[in-house]
Design a protein around this motif. Structure first.
Motif: not given
Length: 362
Positions: A158-163, A267-268, A295-297, A339-347
Protein backbone atom coordinates in the motif's frame (compact mmCIF):
# COMPACT_ATOMS: atom_id res chain seq x y z
CA UNK A 1 -15.57 -8.43 -33.83
CA UNK A 2 -16.96 -5.11 -35.03
CA UNK A 3 -16.14 -4.79 -38.71
CA UNK A 4 -13.21 -2.55 -39.62
CA UNK A 5 -12.61 -1.45 -36.02
CA UNK A 6 -9.33 -2.15 -34.26
CA UNK A 7 -10.08 -4.16 -31.09
CA UNK A 8 -8.44 -2.67 -28.01
CA UNK A 9 -7.80 -4.42 -24.70
CA UNK A 10 -7.36 -2.22 -21.61
CA UNK A 11 -5.52 -3.87 -18.72
CA UNK A 12 -5.92 -2.16 -15.36
CA UNK A 13 -4.92 -3.03 -11.78
CA UNK A 14 -2.69 -1.79 -8.97
CA UNK A 15 1.10 -1.61 -9.20
CA UNK A 16 2.47 -5.08 -8.53
CA UNK A 17 -0.77 -6.87 -9.41
CA UNK A 18 0.78 -8.58 -12.44
CA UNK A 19 -0.34 -6.44 -15.41
CA UNK A 20 3.04 -6.40 -17.16
CA UNK A 21 3.54 -10.15 -16.72
CA UNK A 22 0.09 -10.81 -18.17
CA UNK A 23 0.72 -8.57 -21.19
CA UNK A 24 4.16 -10.05 -21.72
CA UNK A 25 2.58 -13.50 -21.93
CA UNK A 26 -0.04 -12.20 -24.37
CA UNK A 27 2.74 -10.95 -26.64
CA UNK A 28 4.58 -14.28 -26.41
CA UNK A 29 1.48 -16.06 -27.70
CA UNK A 30 0.55 -13.52 -30.35
CA UNK A 31 2.86 -14.65 -33.15
CA UNK A 32 1.76 -13.13 -36.45
CA UNK A 33 -0.56 -10.57 -34.83
CA UNK A 34 0.46 -6.94 -35.28
CA UNK A 35 -0.07 -5.47 -31.82
CA UNK A 36 0.48 -1.88 -30.72
CA UNK A 37 1.19 -1.46 -27.01
CA UNK A 38 0.55 1.66 -24.94
CA UNK A 39 2.28 1.66 -21.55
CA UNK A 40 1.43 4.16 -18.80
CA UNK A 41 3.37 3.43 -15.64
CA UNK A 42 5.33 5.10 -12.85
CA UNK A 43 9.11 5.28 -12.89
CA UNK A 44 12.03 7.28 -14.22
CA UNK A 45 13.30 4.34 -16.24
CA UNK A 46 10.48 2.81 -18.26
CA UNK A 47 11.25 -0.80 -17.43
CA UNK A 48 7.71 -1.99 -18.17
CA UNK A 49 7.94 -1.01 -21.82
CA UNK A 50 11.35 -2.67 -22.11
CA UNK A 51 9.96 -5.92 -20.70
CA UNK A 52 7.06 -5.80 -23.12
CA UNK A 53 9.33 -4.96 -26.05
CA UNK A 54 11.54 -7.97 -25.51
CA UNK A 55 10.71 -11.11 -27.45
CA UNK A 56 11.68 -14.28 -25.55
CA UNK A 57 13.91 -16.86 -27.19
CA UNK A 58 11.06 -19.31 -27.64
CA UNK A 59 8.89 -16.84 -29.57
CA UNK A 60 7.97 -18.83 -32.69
CA UNK A 61 8.97 -17.25 -35.94
CA UNK A 62 6.06 -16.19 -38.13
CA UNK A 63 4.88 -18.54 -40.83
CA UNK A 64 5.86 -17.71 -44.38
CA UNK A 65 3.97 -14.60 -45.42
CA UNK A 66 3.43 -13.54 -41.77
CA UNK A 67 5.43 -11.14 -39.70
CA UNK A 68 7.61 -12.54 -36.96
CA UNK A 69 6.26 -12.05 -33.45
CA UNK A 70 9.27 -9.80 -32.72
CA UNK A 71 7.96 -6.24 -32.70
CA UNK A 72 9.74 -3.09 -33.70
CA UNK A 73 9.98 -0.21 -31.26
CA UNK A 74 7.50 1.88 -33.22
CA UNK A 75 4.70 -0.41 -32.02
CA UNK A 76 5.19 0.86 -28.47
CA UNK A 77 3.89 4.13 -27.08
CA UNK A 78 4.95 5.28 -23.63
CA UNK A 79 2.82 7.75 -21.70
CA UNK A 80 5.06 8.87 -18.87
CA UNK A 81 3.47 12.21 -18.02
CA UNK A 82 0.81 11.35 -15.49
CA UNK A 83 -2.02 8.94 -14.87
CA UNK A 84 -3.63 8.03 -18.19
CA UNK A 85 -7.22 8.56 -17.01
CA UNK A 86 -6.40 12.11 -15.90
CA UNK A 87 -4.53 13.08 -19.08
CA UNK A 88 -6.85 11.59 -21.69
CA UNK A 89 -7.02 14.69 -23.88
CA UNK A 90 -3.37 15.75 -23.53
CA UNK A 91 -1.66 12.35 -23.67
CA UNK A 92 -3.89 9.50 -24.75
CA UNK A 93 -5.96 10.87 -27.62
CA UNK A 94 -2.94 12.06 -29.68
CA UNK A 95 -1.46 8.54 -29.47
CA UNK A 96 -4.77 6.97 -30.48
CA UNK A 97 -4.95 9.35 -33.45
CA UNK A 98 -1.48 8.15 -34.51
CA UNK A 99 -2.66 4.55 -34.29
CA UNK A 100 -5.83 5.31 -36.26
CA UNK A 101 -3.63 6.78 -39.00
CA UNK A 102 -1.71 3.47 -39.06
CA UNK A 103 -4.79 1.25 -38.72
CA UNK A 104 -3.96 -0.76 -41.82
CA UNK A 105 -0.84 -2.04 -40.02
CA UNK A 106 -2.46 -2.91 -36.68
CA UNK A 107 -4.49 -5.97 -35.66
CA UNK A 108 -4.94 -5.19 -31.97
CA UNK A 109 -4.09 -2.52 -29.39
CA UNK A 110 -3.05 -3.35 -25.83
CA UNK A 111 -3.12 -0.63 -23.16
CA UNK A 112 -1.49 -1.10 -19.76
CA UNK A 113 -2.75 1.65 -17.47
CA UNK A 114 -1.00 3.00 -14.41
CA UNK A 115 -1.93 1.40 -11.10
CA UNK A 116 -4.07 4.42 -10.19
CA UNK A 117 -6.00 4.72 -13.44
CA UNK A 118 -9.77 4.61 -13.53
CA UNK A 119 -10.90 2.72 -16.64
CA UNK A 120 -14.10 4.74 -17.18
CA UNK A 121 -12.66 8.03 -18.58
CA UNK A 122 -10.30 6.01 -20.76
CA UNK A 123 -13.11 3.88 -22.20
CA UNK A 124 -15.24 7.00 -22.71
CA UNK A 125 -12.50 8.36 -24.98
CA UNK A 126 -13.39 5.59 -27.45
CA UNK A 127 -16.65 7.47 -28.13
CA UNK A 128 -14.75 10.55 -29.36
CA UNK A 129 -15.10 11.48 -33.05
CA UNK A 130 -12.10 10.21 -34.95
CA UNK A 131 -11.65 7.30 -32.53
CA UNK A 132 -15.16 5.82 -32.41
CA UNK A 133 -15.24 5.13 -36.14
CA UNK A 134 -12.02 3.12 -36.11
CA UNK A 135 -11.52 1.54 -32.67
CA UNK A 136 -13.57 -0.45 -30.15
CA UNK A 137 -12.82 -1.68 -26.64
CA UNK A 138 -12.62 -5.45 -26.95
CA UNK A 139 -12.50 -5.71 -23.15
CA UNK A 140 -11.42 -4.05 -19.93
CA UNK A 141 -9.41 -6.63 -17.99
CA UNK A 142 -8.91 -5.84 -14.31
CA UNK A 143 -5.98 -7.68 -12.71
CA UNK A 144 -6.36 -8.29 -8.98
CA UNK A 145 -3.52 -9.31 -6.65
CA UNK A 146 -5.09 -12.42 -5.07
CA UNK A 147 -3.06 -12.66 -1.84
CA UNK A 148 -3.29 -8.90 -1.20
CA UNK A 149 -7.07 -8.81 -1.59
CA UNK A 150 -7.43 -11.95 0.53
CA UNK A 151 -5.47 -10.18 3.29
CA UNK A 152 -7.64 -7.06 3.03
CA UNK A 153 -4.77 -4.92 1.75
CA UNK A 154 -6.02 -4.71 -1.86
CA UNK A 155 -2.50 -3.82 -3.07
CA UNK A 156 0.60 -5.92 -2.36
CA UNK A 157 2.34 -2.82 -1.00
CA UNK A 158 0.00 0.00 0.00
CA UNK A 159 2.94 2.36 0.62
CA UNK A 160 4.03 1.84 -2.95
CA UNK A 161 0.58 2.77 -4.27
CA UNK A 162 0.57 5.84 -2.02
CA UNK A 163 4.00 6.82 -3.34
CA UNK A 164 2.73 6.59 -6.90
CA UNK A 165 -0.36 8.58 -6.02
CA UNK A 166 1.58 11.44 -4.44
CA UNK A 167 4.29 11.54 -7.08
CA UNK A 168 1.77 12.05 -9.91
CA UNK A 169 0.88 15.74 -10.05
CA UNK A 170 -1.70 15.18 -12.79
CA UNK A 171 -3.86 12.94 -10.62
CA UNK A 172 -7.30 14.47 -10.07
CA UNK A 173 -8.84 11.70 -7.99
CA UNK A 174 -7.83 10.49 -4.54
CA UNK A 175 -10.01 7.54 -3.52
CA UNK A 176 -9.23 4.95 -0.87
CA UNK A 177 -7.72 1.70 -2.11
CA UNK A 178 -11.10 0.02 -1.57
CA UNK A 179 -12.83 2.66 -3.72
CA UNK A 180 -10.14 2.50 -6.38
CA UNK A 181 -10.40 -1.29 -6.60
CA UNK A 182 -14.21 -1.02 -6.78
CA UNK A 183 -13.90 1.52 -9.62
CA UNK A 184 -11.42 -0.65 -11.53
CA UNK A 185 -13.73 -3.65 -11.10
CA UNK A 186 -16.87 -1.71 -12.02
CA UNK A 187 -15.73 -1.31 -15.63
CA UNK A 188 -14.34 -4.85 -15.97
CA UNK A 189 -15.42 -7.24 -18.70
CA UNK A 190 -13.06 -9.86 -17.28
CA UNK A 191 -11.43 -10.10 -13.84
CA UNK A 192 -8.05 -11.85 -13.63
CA UNK A 193 -6.89 -12.90 -10.16
CA UNK A 194 -3.11 -13.28 -10.15
CA UNK A 195 -0.88 -15.42 -7.90
CA UNK A 196 -3.51 -18.13 -7.53
CA UNK A 197 -0.75 -20.54 -6.45
CA UNK A 198 -0.36 -18.48 -3.25
CA UNK A 199 -4.04 -18.78 -2.26
CA UNK A 200 -5.67 -21.49 -0.19
CA UNK A 201 -9.36 -22.34 -0.47
CA UNK A 202 -10.47 -19.89 2.26
CA UNK A 203 -8.43 -17.02 0.80
CA UNK A 204 -9.83 -17.72 -2.67
CA UNK A 205 -13.35 -17.49 -1.22
CA UNK A 206 -12.55 -14.11 0.36
CA UNK A 207 -11.22 -12.78 -2.94
CA UNK A 208 -14.28 -14.03 -4.80
CA UNK A 209 -16.54 -12.32 -2.25
CA UNK A 210 -14.86 -8.95 -2.88
CA UNK A 211 -15.18 -9.40 -6.64
CA UNK A 212 -18.78 -10.61 -6.54
CA UNK A 213 -19.73 -7.53 -4.52
CA UNK A 214 -18.28 -5.23 -7.21
CA UNK A 215 -19.13 -6.84 -10.55
CA UNK A 216 -22.27 -8.29 -12.18
CA UNK A 217 -22.50 -12.07 -12.32
CA UNK A 218 -22.16 -11.88 -16.11
CA UNK A 219 -18.49 -10.86 -15.70
CA UNK A 220 -16.20 -13.88 -15.58
CA UNK A 221 -13.36 -14.28 -13.10
CA UNK A 222 -10.29 -16.35 -13.92
CA UNK A 223 -7.52 -17.34 -11.50
CA UNK A 224 -4.03 -17.55 -12.99
CA UNK A 225 -0.41 -18.20 -12.02
CA UNK A 226 2.69 -16.47 -13.42
CA UNK A 227 0.56 -14.31 -15.71
CA UNK A 228 -0.28 -17.35 -17.86
CA UNK A 229 -3.69 -17.33 -19.53
CA UNK A 230 -4.80 -18.60 -22.93
CA UNK A 231 -4.87 -15.93 -25.62
CA UNK A 232 -8.46 -16.71 -26.62
CA UNK A 233 -9.54 -16.13 -23.03
CA UNK A 234 -8.14 -12.58 -23.06
CA UNK A 235 -8.60 -11.36 -26.64
CA UNK A 236 -11.65 -11.52 -28.89
CA UNK A 237 -14.19 -10.83 -26.10
CA UNK A 238 -15.86 -8.21 -28.32
CA UNK A 239 -17.49 -6.42 -25.39
CA UNK A 240 -17.67 -2.98 -27.09
CA UNK A 241 -17.32 -1.56 -23.58
CA UNK A 242 -17.56 2.02 -24.83
CA UNK A 243 -21.25 1.46 -25.65
CA UNK A 244 -22.16 0.79 -22.00
CA UNK A 245 -19.54 2.75 -20.08
CA UNK A 246 -21.80 5.73 -19.30
CA UNK A 247 -24.04 3.38 -17.32
CA UNK A 248 -21.15 2.43 -15.03
CA UNK A 249 -21.30 4.45 -11.80
CA UNK A 250 -18.23 4.69 -9.63
CA UNK A 251 -16.91 6.49 -6.55
CA UNK A 252 -15.10 9.08 -8.65
CA UNK A 253 -18.36 10.15 -10.31
CA UNK A 254 -19.97 10.42 -6.88
CA UNK A 255 -17.22 12.65 -5.50
CA UNK A 256 -17.37 14.99 -8.48
CA UNK A 257 -21.16 15.07 -8.48
CA UNK A 258 -21.02 16.46 -4.96
CA UNK A 259 -18.50 19.11 -5.85
CA UNK A 260 -15.64 17.50 -4.00
CA UNK A 261 -12.32 19.19 -4.58
CA UNK A 262 -9.31 16.91 -4.45
CA UNK A 263 -6.20 18.36 -2.85
CA UNK A 264 -3.10 16.29 -3.30
CA UNK A 265 -0.37 16.27 -0.70
CA UNK A 266 2.75 16.08 -2.81
CA UNK A 267 5.10 14.65 -0.24
CA UNK A 268 8.60 14.10 -1.51
CA UNK A 269 9.17 10.61 -2.86
CA UNK A 270 12.49 9.56 -4.30
CA UNK A 271 12.89 7.86 -7.66
CA UNK A 272 16.28 7.34 -9.26
CA UNK A 273 18.22 5.01 -11.55
CA UNK A 274 21.47 3.32 -10.60
CA UNK A 275 23.73 1.99 -13.35
CA UNK A 276 26.31 -0.72 -12.68
CA UNK A 277 28.46 -3.00 -14.78
CA UNK A 278 28.25 -6.79 -14.93
CA UNK A 279 27.24 -8.39 -11.64
CA UNK A 280 26.83 -11.66 -9.78
CA UNK A 281 23.11 -12.45 -9.89
CA UNK A 282 23.06 -14.12 -6.45
CA UNK A 283 25.06 -11.33 -4.86
CA UNK A 284 22.81 -8.68 -6.39
CA UNK A 285 19.70 -10.50 -5.14
CA UNK A 286 21.17 -10.82 -1.65
CA UNK A 287 22.15 -7.13 -1.56
CA UNK A 288 18.80 -5.91 -2.88
CA UNK A 289 16.97 -8.04 -0.31
CA UNK A 290 19.06 -6.48 2.45
CA UNK A 291 18.52 -2.95 1.09
CA UNK A 292 14.75 -3.46 0.97
CA UNK A 293 14.74 -4.70 4.56
CA UNK A 294 16.85 -1.83 5.89
CA UNK A 295 15.59 1.13 3.83
CA UNK A 296 12.19 2.59 3.00
CA UNK A 297 12.19 1.21 -0.56
CA UNK A 298 8.81 0.52 -2.17
CA UNK A 299 9.94 -0.84 -5.49
CA UNK A 300 13.04 -1.91 -7.42
CA UNK A 301 12.78 -2.79 -11.08
CA UNK A 302 15.38 -3.20 -13.78
CA UNK A 303 17.84 -5.33 -15.73
CA UNK A 304 21.11 -6.99 -14.81
CA UNK A 305 24.08 -7.98 -16.94
CA UNK A 306 25.19 -11.20 -15.26
CA UNK A 307 28.80 -12.39 -15.43
CA UNK A 308 29.19 -15.16 -18.01
CA UNK A 309 25.54 -15.17 -19.10
CA UNK A 310 24.49 -14.21 -22.65
CA UNK A 311 20.97 -13.30 -21.50
CA UNK A 312 19.65 -10.19 -19.77
CA UNK A 313 18.13 -10.77 -16.33
CA UNK A 314 15.07 -8.88 -15.07
CA UNK A 315 14.84 -7.96 -11.37
CA UNK A 316 11.50 -6.85 -9.89
CA UNK A 317 10.87 -6.15 -6.22
CA UNK A 318 7.43 -5.20 -4.91
CA UNK A 319 7.40 -4.73 -1.15
CA UNK A 320 9.51 -7.55 0.28
CA UNK A 321 9.02 -9.91 -2.67
CA UNK A 322 11.93 -10.02 -5.13
CA UNK A 323 11.65 -11.91 -8.43
CA UNK A 324 14.29 -12.45 -11.09
CA UNK A 325 14.27 -14.16 -14.47
CA UNK A 326 16.13 -14.11 -17.79
CA UNK A 327 14.07 -12.48 -20.55
CA UNK A 328 16.21 -12.36 -23.72
CA UNK A 329 19.69 -12.36 -25.22
CA UNK A 330 21.71 -9.17 -25.11
CA UNK A 331 21.79 -7.61 -28.56
CA UNK A 332 25.21 -7.17 -30.21
CA UNK A 333 24.90 -3.38 -30.22
CA UNK A 334 23.76 -3.11 -26.57
CA UNK A 335 26.04 -2.12 -23.72
CA UNK A 336 26.09 -4.95 -21.16
CA UNK A 337 25.24 -3.00 -18.05
CA UNK A 338 22.94 -3.25 -15.04
CA UNK A 339 20.23 -0.60 -14.62
CA UNK A 340 17.87 -0.48 -11.65
CA UNK A 341 15.18 2.05 -10.78
CA UNK A 342 14.49 2.57 -7.06
CA UNK A 343 11.28 4.13 -5.74
CA UNK A 344 10.97 4.97 -2.06
CA UNK A 345 10.77 7.67 0.55
CA UNK A 346 13.73 9.21 2.33
CA UNK A 347 16.23 7.09 0.41
CA UNK A 348 19.60 8.36 -0.80
CA UNK A 349 20.87 7.50 -4.25
CA UNK A 350 24.47 8.02 -3.19
CA UNK A 351 24.11 5.79 -0.13
CA UNK A 352 22.39 2.95 -2.01
CA UNK A 353 24.83 3.24 -4.91
CA UNK A 354 27.78 2.96 -2.50
CA UNK A 355 26.27 -0.08 -0.77
CA UNK A 356 25.72 -1.81 -4.12
CA UNK A 357 29.22 -1.00 -5.38
CA UNK A 358 30.84 -2.21 -2.15
CA UNK A 359 28.82 -5.44 -2.04
CA UNK A 360 29.21 -6.31 -5.70
CA UNK A 361 32.91 -5.58 -5.91
CA UNK A 362 33.74 -7.60 -2.80
Amino acid sequence: MQLNKIPTTIVTGFLGSGKTTLLSNVLKQAAGKRIAVIVNEFGELDIDSEILRSCPLDCPEGEEGQESSQRSDDGFYELANGCICCTVEEEFLPVMEQLVARRGDIDHILIETSGLALPKPLVQAFNWPGIKEYCTVDAVITVVDGPAVAAGRFAHDENQVQAQRQADESLDHDPSLQELLDDQLSAADLVVVSKNDLLDEGERARVQSVITHAVPNTVKTVYIENGEAALDMLLGIDAATESRIDEVHNHHDHHHAHGAHHDHAHDHFDSFVITLGEVSSDLLQETLTQLIEEHNIFRVKGFAAVHGKPMRQVFQAVGTRLDRYFDRLWLPEEVRQTQLVFIGKGISKEQIENILHDALSA
